[in-house]
Motif scaffolding. Structure first.
Motif, PDB file in Angstrom:
ATOM      1  N   LYS A   1      88.341 -53.893 143.381  1.00  0.00           N
ATOM      2  CA  LYS A   1      88.981 -53.117 142.322  1.00  0.00           C
ATOM      3  C   LYS A   1      88.551 -53.686 140.976  1.00  0.00           C
ATOM      4  N   ARG A   2      88.187 -52.812 140.068  1.00  0.00           N
ATOM      5  CA  ARG A   2      87.769 -53.227 138.737  1.00  0.00           C
ATOM      6  C   ARG A   2      88.916 -53.929 138.021  1.00  0.00           C
ATOM      7  N   LYS A   3      88.623 -55.032 137.343  1.00  0.00           N
ATOM      8  CA  LYS A   3      89.620 -55.776 136.559  1.00  0.00           C
ATOM      9  C   LYS A   3      89.609 -55.257 135.122  1.00  0.00           C
ATOM     10  N   LYS A   4      89.967 -53.978 134.970  1.00  0.00           N
ATOM     11  CA  LYS A   4      89.860 -53.342 133.658  1.00  0.00           C
ATOM     12  C   LYS A   4      90.837 -53.895 132.633  1.00  0.00           C
ATOM     13  N   LYS A   5      91.855 -54.643 133.080  1.00  0.00           N
ATOM     14  CA  LYS A   5      92.784 -55.231 132.121  1.00  0.00           C
ATOM     15  C   LYS A   5      92.070 -56.245 131.225  1.00  0.00           C
TER      16      LYS A   5
ATOM     17  N   TYR B   1      90.786 -54.249 123.771  1.00  0.00           N
ATOM     18  CA  TYR B   1      90.494 -53.004 123.060  1.00  0.00           C
ATOM     19  C   TYR B   1      91.580 -51.942 123.193  1.00  0.00           C
ATOM     20  N   GLY B   2      92.578 -52.188 124.044  1.00  0.00           N
ATOM     21  CA  GLY B   2      93.624 -51.193 124.227  1.00  0.00           C
ATOM     22  C   GLY B   2      93.190 -50.029 125.101  1.00  0.00           C
ATOM     23  N   THR B   3      92.008 -50.123 125.667  1.00  0.00           N
ATOM     24  CA  THR B   3      91.469 -49.093 126.541  1.00  0.00           C
ATOM     25  C   THR B   3      90.504 -49.736 127.521  1.00  0.00           C
ATOM     26  N   SER B   4      90.324 -49.092 128.661  1.00  0.00           N
ATOM     27  CA  SER B   4      89.320 -49.573 129.621  1.00  0.00           C
ATOM     28  C   SER B   4      88.001 -48.834 129.423  1.00  0.00           C
ATOM     29  N   HIS B   5      87.894 -48.061 128.354  1.00  0.00           N
ATOM     30  CA  HIS B   5      86.673 -47.315 128.071  1.00  0.00           C
ATOM     31  C   HIS B   5      85.643 -48.131 127.290  1.00  0.00           C
TER      32      HIS B   5
END
Length: 118
Positions: A32-36, A42-46
């Motif tokens: 699972k991606r650790k997008k946190k 940045y307040g986003t995972s984008h």
């Protein structure tokens, strides 16, 4: 390893469907991606942060393929770009459907980060 397909919100790899963003390591380990790591900065995972780039990178990889989402909304931060460049790792960032095709065709030692929504 073969990525079978992706739809909005999921990706199927070797017949197993995941309902979240994933990373694929050199040993074909799907996680699972650790997008946190990016969201905290940045307040986003984008936007992929340097912290997430460091987490995803594996010594020995020649290429990272980033699936930027169904609509191509994900991008690398300048710091993440610099990090991969310093490691000698080429980066290909494409909408997820295109990234899947590149991943399946590439014979390089590669890792991947696949965003499965926007």
């Amino acid at each position: 390893m073969h990525i079978d397909r992706s739809e909005f919100g999921s990706i199927t790899i070797d017949g197993k469907t995941y309902g979240h963003d994933v990373t694929i390591g050199l040993g074909d380990k799907v996680s699972k991606r650790k997008k946190k790591l990016s969201k905290e900065q940045y307040g986003t995972s984008h936007v992929v942060s340097e912290a997430e780039a460091k987490f995803v990178f594996e010594k020995g990889c020649d290429l990272i393929i980033i699936g930027s989402g169904q609509e191509g909304n994900v991008r690398l931060s300048p710091e993440a770009e610099d990090y991969f460049a310093k490691k000698g790792c080429d980066v290909v960032l494409r909408p997820t459907q295109e990234a899947i095709q590149l991943f399946n065709r590439s014979t390089k030692r590669k890792i991947a980060l696949m965003h499965v929504t926007c």
